[in-house]
Design a protein around this motif. Sequence first.
Motif, mmCIF file in Angstrom:
data_model
loop_
_atom_site.group_PDB
_atom_site.id
_atom_site.type_symbol
_atom_site.label_atom_id
_atom_site.label_comp_id
_atom_site.label_asym_id
_atom_site.label_seq_id
_atom_site.Cartn_x
_atom_site.Cartn_y
_atom_site.Cartn_z
ATOM 1 N N ARG A 55 -1.738 -2.052 0.314
ATOM 2 C CA ARG A 55 -1.449 -0.739 0.896
ATOM 3 C C ARG A 55 -1.944 0.416 0.022
ATOM 4 N NH1 ARG A 55 4.169 1.992 3.039
ATOM 5 N NH2 ARG A 55 3.202 3.991 3.472
ATOM 6 N N PRO A 56 -1.795 0.361 -1.319
ATOM 7 C CA PRO A 56 -2.315 1.480 -2.123
ATOM 8 C C PRO A 56 -3.819 1.695 -1.941
ATOM 9 C CG PRO A 56 -0.835 0.148 -3.440
ATOM 10 C CD PRO A 56 -1.054 -0.597 -2.155
ATOM 11 N N CYS A 57 -4.564 0.627 -1.730
ATOM 12 C CA CYS A 57 -6.007 0.763 -1.483
ATOM 13 C C CYS A 57 -6.256 1.446 -0.147
ATOM 14 C CB CYS A 57 -6.680 -0.602 -1.494
ATOM 15 S SG CYS A 57 -6.609 -1.428 -3.086
ATOM 16 N N LEU A 58 -5.512 1.040 0.863
ATOM 17 C CA LEU A 58 -5.663 1.654 2.178
ATOM 18 C C LEU A 58 -5.285 3.129 2.143
ATOM 19 C CD1 LEU A 58 -4.237 -1.240 4.377
ATOM 20 C CD2 LEU A 58 -6.644 -0.613 4.046
ATOM 21 N N ALA A 59 -4.240 3.452 1.384
ATOM 22 C CA ALA A 59 -3.833 4.857 1.249
ATOM 23 C C ALA A 59 -4.922 5.659 0.542
ATOM 24 C CB ALA A 59 -2.509 4.960 0.493
ATOM 25 N N ALA A 60 -5.580 5.055 -0.456
ATOM 26 C CA ALA A 60 -6.667 5.736 -1.160
ATOM 27 C C ALA A 60 -7.844 5.979 -0.228
ATOM 28 C CB ALA A 60 -7.098 4.931 -2.380
ATOM 29 N N ILE A 61 -8.158 4.996 0.617
ATOM 30 C CA ILE A 61 -9.230 5.164 1.603
ATOM 31 C C ILE A 61 -8.861 6.292 2.555
ATOM 32 C CG2 ILE A 61 -10.400 4.101 3.583
ATOM 33 C CD1 ILE A 61 -10.119 1.399 2.086
ATOM 34 N N TYR A 86 -8.002 3.496 8.281
ATOM 35 C CA TYR A 86 -6.903 4.125 9.016
ATOM 36 C C TYR A 86 -6.154 3.093 9.864
ATOM 37 C CZ TYR A 86 -4.794 6.186 13.129
ATOM 38 O OH TYR A 86 -3.934 6.462 14.162
ATOM 39 N N GLU A 87 -6.892 2.305 10.631
ATOM 40 C CA GLU A 87 -6.247 1.323 11.500
ATOM 41 C C GLU A 87 -5.460 0.286 10.710
ATOM 42 O OE1 GLU A 87 -8.249 -0.269 15.026
ATOM 43 O OE2 GLU A 87 -9.901 1.109 14.553
ATOM 44 N N GLN A 92 -0.523 -2.123 8.794
ATOM 45 C CA GLN A 92 0.112 -2.755 7.638
ATOM 46 C C GLN A 92 1.236 -1.908 7.046
ATOM 47 O OE1 GLN A 92 -1.219 -2.865 3.317
ATOM 48 N NE2 GLN A 92 -2.375 -4.555 4.220
ATOM 49 N N GLY A 93 1.004 -0.623 6.927
ATOM 50 C CA GLY A 93 1.955 0.237 6.244
ATOM 51 C C GLY A 93 3.023 0.848 7.125
ATOM 52 N N PHE A 94 2.732 0.943 8.418
ATOM 53 C CA PHE A 94 3.650 1.655 9.312
ATOM 54 C C PHE A 94 3.952 0.895 10.598
ATOM 55 C CE2 PHE A 94 1.457 4.668 6.605
ATOM 56 C CZ PHE A 94 2.520 5.366 6.064
#
Length: 114
Positions: A55-61, A86-87, A92-94
Amino acid sequence: MPARTLRCLATGASALVVAAAAASEPPPSCELPAAGADPLADRAGILAQYERLPRPCLAAIFDACTQAAGTTLLDFSSAAVCSFGYEALLKQGFDGNFSALLAWWRNQRSEPTE
């Protein structure tokens, strides 16, 4: 992908590695999946690879894409990376809850940066 966007993504990934090292945890792998692949050829497969990122990688993207899209028109490759990131973060995160993602994003924007 424009050099500026790529630098933002690399900087975000580097920051995650430094933060994880400081916390004595193994660093997450923030390598972008399917680099150079045609996003229209295997959308579902590429998205599945993004969903395996931490998730931290996805948030950084997401953050890098938000900043880049706010200052320039993204090319097709950059827009595809942003869309997949974003998808994957949304799922995954929400748990697919767009309102929760939007609330998180608004909270991120209102926090002062160091």
